[in-house]
Write an enzyme that holds these catalytic residues in place. Sequence first.
Site, PDB file in Angstrom:
ATOM      1  N   ASP A  72       6.661  -3.506   0.691  1.00  0.00           N
ATOM      2  CA  ASP A  72       6.566  -2.572   1.777  1.00  0.00           C
ATOM      3  C   ASP A  72       8.222  -2.390   2.146  1.00  0.00           C
ATOM      4  O   ASP A  72       8.544  -1.220   2.496  1.00  0.00           O
ATOM      5  CB  ASP A  72       6.251  -3.332   3.167  1.00  0.00           C
ATOM      6  CG  ASP A  72       4.519  -3.408   3.064  1.00  0.00           C
ATOM      7  OD1 ASP A  72       4.121  -4.180   2.386  1.00  0.00           O
ATOM      8  OD2 ASP A  72       3.802  -2.217   3.570  1.00  0.00           O
ATOM      9  N   GLU A 103       6.011   0.021   8.321  1.00  0.00           N
ATOM     10  CA  GLU A 103       6.532  -0.696   7.341  1.00  0.00           C
ATOM     11  C   GLU A 103       7.476  -1.779   7.966  1.00  0.00           C
ATOM     12  O   GLU A 103       7.137  -2.751   6.892  1.00  0.00           O
ATOM     13  CB  GLU A 103       7.385   0.206   6.476  1.00  0.00           C
ATOM     14  CG  GLU A 103       6.648   1.588   5.880  1.00  0.00           C
ATOM     15  CD  GLU A 103       5.300   1.253   5.206  1.00  0.00           C
ATOM     16  OE1 GLU A 103       4.928   0.007   4.929  1.00  0.00           O
ATOM     17  OE2 GLU A 103       4.504   2.197   4.585  1.00  0.00           O
ATOM     18  N   TYR A 110       4.360  -9.980   5.880  1.00  0.00           N
ATOM     19  CA  TYR A 110       4.507 -10.789   4.846  1.00  0.00           C
ATOM     20  C   TYR A 110       5.366 -11.859   4.826  1.00  0.00           C
ATOM     21  O   TYR A 110       5.408 -12.843   4.088  1.00  0.00           O
ATOM     22  CB  TYR A 110       4.659  -9.727   3.643  1.00  0.00           C
ATOM     23  CG  TYR A 110       3.338  -8.834   3.490  1.00  0.00           C
ATOM     24  CD1 TYR A 110       2.067  -9.283   3.298  1.00  0.00           C
ATOM     25  CD2 TYR A 110       3.595  -7.482   3.585  1.00  0.00           C
ATOM     26  CE1 TYR A 110       1.121  -8.780   3.018  1.00  0.00           C
ATOM     27  CE2 TYR A 110       2.378  -6.894   3.459  1.00  0.00           C
ATOM     28  CZ  TYR A 110       1.001  -7.329   3.290  1.00  0.00           C
ATOM     29  OH  TYR A 110      -0.046  -6.489   3.224  1.00  0.00           O
ATOM     30  N   GLU A 212      -1.697   1.801   5.678  1.00  0.00           N
ATOM     31  CA  GLU A 212      -1.559   2.422   4.395  1.00  0.00           C
ATOM     32  C   GLU A 212      -2.494   3.513   4.353  1.00  0.00           C
ATOM     33  O   GLU A 212      -2.038   4.641   3.692  1.00  0.00           O
ATOM     34  CB  GLU A 212      -1.638   1.303   3.464  1.00  0.00           C
ATOM     35  CG  GLU A 212      -0.857   0.142   3.447  1.00  0.00           C
ATOM     36  CD  GLU A 212       0.503   0.419   3.482  1.00  0.00           C
ATOM     37  OE1 GLU A 212       1.152   1.819   3.304  1.00  0.00           O
ATOM     38  OE2 GLU A 212       1.567  -0.332   3.613  1.00  0.00           O
ATOM     39  N   HIS A 215      -0.888   6.516   6.047  1.00  0.00           N
ATOM     40  CA  HIS A 215       0.301   6.683   5.408  1.00  0.00           C
ATOM     41  C   HIS A 215       0.150   7.764   4.105  1.00  0.00           C
ATOM     42  O   HIS A 215       0.637   8.866   3.967  1.00  0.00           O
ATOM     43  CB  HIS A 215       1.262   5.645   5.021  1.00  0.00           C
ATOM     44  CG  HIS A 215       1.650   4.497   5.939  1.00  0.00           C
ATOM     45  ND1 HIS A 215       2.135   3.572   5.565  1.00  0.00           N
ATOM     46  CD2 HIS A 215       1.607   4.983   7.274  1.00  0.00           C
ATOM     47  CE1 HIS A 215       2.290   2.924   6.839  1.00  0.00           C
ATOM     48  NE2 HIS A 215       2.027   3.591   7.698  1.00  0.00           N
TER      49      HIS A 215
HETATM   50 FE   LIG Z   1       3.369  -0.664   4.389  1.00  0.00          FE
HETATM   51 FE   LIG Z   2       2.887   2.503   3.679  1.00  0.00          FE
END
Ligand SMILES: [Fe+2]
Ligand SMILES: [Fe+2]
Length: 336
Positions: A72, A103, A110, A212, A215
């Site tokens: 990301d 993001e 993560y 996502e 996006h």
């Molecule tokens: Fe992402």
């Molecule tokens: Fe993304």
Amino acid sequence: MTDKPMLLDPGMDLTLRPMRYPDFYERYRAAIRNTWTVEEVDLGSDLADLARLTPEERHLVNRLVAFFATGDSIVANNLVLNLYKHLNAPEARLYLSRQLFEEAVHVQFYLTLLDTYLPDADERARAFAAIEHIPSIRAKAEFCFRWIGSIDTLDRLDGPADRRAFLLNLICFAACIEGLFFYGAFAYVYWLRSRGLLNGLASGTNWVFRDESMHMSFAFAVVDTVREEEPELFDAGLTADVTRMLEEAVDVELAFARDLCGDGLPGMSADAMRRYLEYVADQRLARLGMPVRYGAENPFAFMDLQDVQELSNFFERRVSAYQIGVAGSVAFDEAF
Ligand SMILES: [Fe+2]
Ligand SMILES: [Fe+2]
């Protein structure tokens, strides 16, 4: 070409009224209604699961989180370096600003995941450095860096060649990186969940998956807009370039699958993942109005169920969303 200003025309348009692209503004608002935080995701129950994984499963999970460690951040860099610069409409830039925040939340998610899954400091450092020493992850990063580099010295999109180069970068990040590398990664997560493993990771992934999807949907809406404004950019050469780019992305992701799956795990193998990636690549091409390349079917029933699962989580989530003061109607978009 018309006399009206177009989305890829160089400049810094600041005019919100009259608004040229209200759809982009609605996407920004829809994204805000989808706000979530890393602190809401409980990864605690995953620790007991990690302790009972087989060595082959543990290898797969370690490789997967090592990819997540930087994926990301790479997308966020391209967004700032290449996309924001050239989408010349304030409502489009509002959406990109919101995407950049999302993001950042993904990077934080993560980071928290790796901190939880890899308590040993050396192992953790190795995972964050994966793009330097794990060849299958390095190849994915190099694919991304090559496409970031393809336009990062372009300050203005003055002619058709520059604009096609921009479209290829945009399509690469939407169709190949968010829309293929990440979808492949999510498939491993949902395969694990289908076996009763790592529900914490899956619950956070539900939110990342939805982000996502949005996006990618925004990027494709930008492509649609540019196609309406400048249809001459969409020639056979562009279709050939996009198809070749997706083929390469499938190959790079397949090498990652071979690294993760080895000789295969129950319900997951490099061959099944190849078919899934081909199926996804076909979907991306179809969305772009281009001929499909593979004619593949989705081999993963657990990914078909994902949309339903995501929908129910979405409504559960609304309850707490109202509690933190995020109001507004629930909008259905093509992400479902
Ligand atoms: Fe992402
Ligand atoms: Fe993304």
